[in-house]
Design a protein around this motif. Structure first.
Motif, PDB file in Angstrom:
ATOM      1  N   GLU A  44       0.824  -1.211   0.000  1.00 39.30           N
ATOM      2  CA  GLU A  44       0.000   0.000   0.000  1.00 39.30           C
ATOM      3  C   GLU A  44       0.857   1.260   0.000  1.00 39.30           C
ATOM      4  N   ILE A  45       1.857   1.316   0.866  1.00 37.92           N
ATOM      5  CA  ILE A  45       2.658   2.537   0.947  1.00 37.92           C
ATOM      6  C   ILE A  45       3.678   2.620  -0.186  1.00 37.92           C
ATOM      7  N   ALA A  46       4.157   1.467  -0.660  1.00 38.18           N
ATOM      8  CA  ALA A  46       5.136   1.469  -1.748  1.00 38.18           C
ATOM      9  C   ALA A  46       4.525   1.965  -3.052  1.00 38.18           C
ATOM     10  N   ARG A  47       3.211   1.819  -3.199  1.00 41.71           N
ATOM     11  CA  ARG A  47       2.547   2.252  -4.429  1.00 41.71           C
ATOM     12  C   ARG A  47       1.988   3.664  -4.329  1.00 41.71           C
ATOM     13  N   SER A  48       2.321   4.374  -3.265  1.00 40.35           N
ATOM     14  CA  SER A  48       1.760   5.716  -3.084  1.00 40.35           C
ATOM     15  C   SER A  48       2.075   6.628  -4.256  1.00 40.35           C
ATOM     16  N   ALA A  49       3.332   6.614  -4.712  1.00 37.15           N
ATOM     17  CA  ALA A  49       3.733   7.525  -5.781  1.00 37.15           C
ATOM     18  C   ALA A  49       3.022   7.216  -7.097  1.00 37.15           C
ATOM     19  N   GLU A  50       2.800   5.942  -7.372  1.00 34.56           N
ATOM     20  CA  GLU A  50       2.215   5.571  -8.662  1.00 34.56           C
ATOM     21  C   GLU A  50       0.701   5.709  -8.692  1.00 34.56           C
ATOM     22  N   GLN A  51       0.072   5.886  -7.519  1.00 28.89           N
ATOM     23  CA  GLN A  51      -1.383   5.929  -7.468  1.00 28.89           C
ATOM     24  C   GLN A  51      -1.945   7.334  -7.254  1.00 28.89           C
ATOM     25  N   VAL A  52      -1.076   8.350  -7.287  1.00 28.22           N
ATOM     26  CA  VAL A  52      -1.545   9.726  -7.113  1.00 28.22           C
ATOM     27  C   VAL A  52      -1.058  10.568  -8.282  1.00 28.22           C
ATOM     28  N   SER A  53      -1.766  11.669  -8.525  1.00 25.30           N
ATOM     29  CA  SER A  53      -1.435  12.533  -9.651  1.00 25.30           C
ATOM     30  C   SER A  53      -0.486  13.659  -9.272  1.00 25.30           C
ATOM     31  N   GLU A  54      -0.311  13.910  -7.983  1.00 27.22           N
ATOM     32  CA  GLU A  54       0.629  14.939  -7.538  1.00 27.22           C
ATOM     33  C   GLU A  54       1.172  14.576  -6.172  1.00 27.22           C
ATOM     34  N   ALA A  55       2.329  15.132  -5.844  1.00 26.41           N
ATOM     35  CA  ALA A  55       3.039  14.741  -4.631  1.00 26.41           C
ATOM     36  C   ALA A  55       2.216  14.976  -3.371  1.00 26.41           C
ATOM     37  N   MET A  56       1.491  16.087  -3.310  1.00 24.30           N
ATOM     38  CA  MET A  56       0.727  16.390  -2.101  1.00 24.30           C
ATOM     39  C   MET A  56      -0.265  15.281  -1.775  1.00 24.30           C
ATOM     40  N   LEU A  57      -0.879  14.706  -2.789  1.00 20.79           N
ATOM     41  CA  LEU A  57      -1.816  13.614  -2.552  1.00 20.79           C
ATOM     42  C   LEU A  57      -1.093  12.384  -2.008  1.00 20.79           C
ATOM     43  N   GLY A  58       0.145  12.175  -2.447  1.00 24.02           N
ATOM     44  CA  GLY A  58       0.930  11.070  -1.915  1.00 24.02           C
ATOM     45  C   GLY A  58       1.259  11.274  -0.444  1.00 24.02           C
ATOM     46  N   HIS A  59       1.589  12.500  -0.066  1.00 16.54           N
ATOM     47  CA  HIS A  59       1.856  12.796   1.341  1.00 16.54           C
ATOM     48  C   HIS A  59       0.599  12.571   2.186  1.00 16.54           C
ATOM     49  N   ILE A  60      -0.541  12.943   1.636  1.00 17.49           N
ATOM     50  CA  ILE A  60      -1.807  12.732   2.357  1.00 17.49           C
ATOM     51  C   ILE A  60      -2.064  11.236   2.534  1.00 17.49           C
ATOM     52  N   ARG A  61      -1.779  10.474   1.491  1.00 15.30           N
ATOM     53  CA  ARG A  61      -1.982   9.017   1.568  1.00 15.30           C
ATOM     54  C   ARG A  61      -1.090   8.407   2.652  1.00 15.30           C
ATOM     55  N   LEU A  62       0.157   8.829   2.730  1.00 18.44           N
ATOM     56  CA  LEU A  62       1.066   8.299   3.751  1.00 18.44           C
ATOM     57  C   LEU A  62       0.623   8.728   5.150  1.00 18.44           C
ATOM     58  N   GLN A  63       0.140   9.963   5.278  1.00 17.42           N
ATOM     59  CA  GLN A  63      -0.362  10.412   6.577  1.00 17.42           C
ATOM     60  C   GLN A  63      -1.584   9.598   6.989  1.00 17.42           C
ATOM     61  N   TRP A  64      -2.399   9.234   6.024  1.00 19.18           N
ATOM     62  CA  TRP A  64      -3.573   8.408   6.315  1.00 19.18           C
ATOM     63  C   TRP A  64      -3.124   7.089   6.950  1.00 19.18           C
ATOM     64  N   TRP A  65      -2.027   6.534   6.455  1.00 16.71           N
ATOM     65  CA  TRP A  65      -1.546   5.274   7.017  1.00 16.71           C
ATOM     66  C   TRP A  65      -0.936   5.472   8.404  1.00 16.71           C
ATOM     67  N   ARG A  66      -0.305   6.617   8.637  1.00 15.85           N
ATOM     68  CA  ARG A  66       0.181   6.886   9.997  1.00 15.85           C
ATOM     69  C   ARG A  66      -0.991   6.910  10.975  1.00 15.85           C
ATOM     70  N   GLU A  67      -2.047   7.583  10.591  1.00 15.35           N
ATOM     71  CA  GLU A  67      -3.225   7.671  11.468  1.00 15.35           C
ATOM     72  C   GLU A  67      -3.920   6.323  11.588  1.00 15.35           C
ATOM     73  N   THR A  68      -3.865   5.537  10.522  1.00 17.05           N
ATOM     74  CA  THR A  68      -4.442   4.195  10.568  1.00 17.05           C
ATOM     75  C   THR A  68      -3.730   3.344  11.600  1.00 17.05           C
ATOM     76  N   TRP A  69      -2.413   3.450  11.665  1.00 12.63           N
ATOM     77  CA  TRP A  69      -1.666   2.702  12.681  1.00 12.63           C
ATOM     78  C   TRP A  69      -1.982   3.189  14.089  1.00 12.63           C
ATOM     79  N   ASP A  70      -2.244   4.475  14.234  1.00  7.92           N
ATOM     80  CA  ASP A  70      -2.681   4.973  15.547  1.00  7.92           C
ATOM     81  C   ASP A  70      -3.964   4.266  15.969  1.00  7.92           C
ATOM     82  N   GLY A  71      -4.879   4.101  15.008  1.00 11.68           N
ATOM     83  CA  GLY A  71      -6.136   3.413  15.296  1.00 11.68           C
ATOM     84  C   GLY A  71      -5.927   1.948  15.621  1.00 11.68           C
ATOM     85  N   ILE A  72      -5.018   1.290  14.913  1.00 10.69           N
ATOM     86  CA  ILE A  72      -4.721  -0.123  15.184  1.00 10.69           C
ATOM     87  C   ILE A  72      -4.214  -0.279  16.612  1.00 10.69           C
TER      88      ILE A  72
END
Length: 278
Positions: A44-72
């Motif tokens: 999921e995180i390794a494909r962040s760059a290839e699944q977004v159209s701009e860098a900011m969206l990739g940073h948001i995707r990675l932050q989503w996973w940080r928060e997801t781990w907080d929930g876990i």
């Protein structure tokens, strides 16, 4: 682990990371779903760059996973099959620093410019792979330290460098170059030429130098004995060695380097498992 989340992780790996999916089959039945969950998270995180159209969206995707781990860790996993699989696998107890390091390392993927030097590339290779190997060892019941931790660093770098070399055309199509700019410049190449997939003997020379470094690191990792229980975590190196040999035979020309056949992979893994060495 719930069947739907475990099945999702296994299916995703089989489609997009088949080598890790295959090596997880050599893990004990009780550990295999957790390995698939871990590897699916990495996917999921390794494909962040290839699944977004701009860098900011990739940073948001990675932050989503940080928060997801907080929930876990808080016992409230998000309604996402990989998050649910991680929670069911007991990932809340895994090393939080290694998890954070894996996510942080993927920030580098959102930068289009290549690493400046081989040393910088090695840092990237270590950051994106060694924590994953350490987490896989934890899944298999061993917390790495001392000699094993150093072995995993070498193994992670060797694995990542091999994957980077195999993916040069794929990365270029995404607008990314991971071949160091200093090494390319030494051959009279600008990294933008790699983006245009203008791969010639000069590019192959750079790739050969990186391949030699991958080979050296692989030898260093293999010189050290590892506990039998963590062998499944290191079996991806067995397949990486096959890929590296295939590229060496093709002169590191991606167009001339065919993929390793499934029978060869299966045979190499069975032999490695029998010898208890990766």
């Amino acid at each position: 682990m719930e069947l739907d989340s475990a099945t999702h992780c296994g299916d995703e790996l089989r489609r997009h990371d088949p080598d890790r999916w295959l090596t997880a089959l050599f893990a004990p039945d009780v550990a295999r779903p957790a390995l698939w969950a871990l590897y699916a998270f990495n996917l999921e995180i390794a494909r962040s760059a290839e699944q977004v159209s701009e860098a900011m969206l990739g940073h948001i995707r990675l932050q989503w996973w940080r928060e997801t781990w907080d929930g876990i860790r808080a016992g409230t996993p998000r309604k996402h099959p990989v998050a649910e699989a991680l929670f069911a696998a007991g990932a809340a107890a895994w090393d939080a620093d290694d998890v954070a390091a894996l996510i942080d390392a993927r920030e580098r993927d959102l930068e289009p410019a290549p690493p400046a030097s081989l040393a910088e590339l090695l840092d990237y290779a270590k950051a994106t792979t060694a924590p994953l190997l350490r987490l896989a060892c934890q899944v298999l019941g061993q917390t790495p330290d001392g000699v094993l931790r150093e072995t995993l660093d070498y193994a992670g770098q060797a694995y990542a460098l091999t994957g980077i070399l195999r993916a040069v055309p794929f990365h270029a199509a995404q607008g990314r170059v991971l071949l160091p700019s200093q090494m390319l410049g030494g051959q009279g190449l600008a990294w933008e030429s790699i983006l245009r997939q203008e791969l010639d003997q000069r590019a192959f020379t750079v790739m050969r130098e990186i391949g030699l470094e991958a080979r050296r690191l692989l030898v260093m990792a293999r010189r050290r004995p590892v506990p039998r229980q963590v062998l499944p975590a290191l079996l991806p190196l067995t397949i990486a060695a096959l890929h590296l040999k295939q590229m060496e035979r093709a002169g590191f020309d991606p167009k001339a380097s065919a993929d390793v056949s499934q029978p060869r992979k299966h045979g190499a893994l069975l032999w490695a498992a029998l010898r208890r060495r990766f």
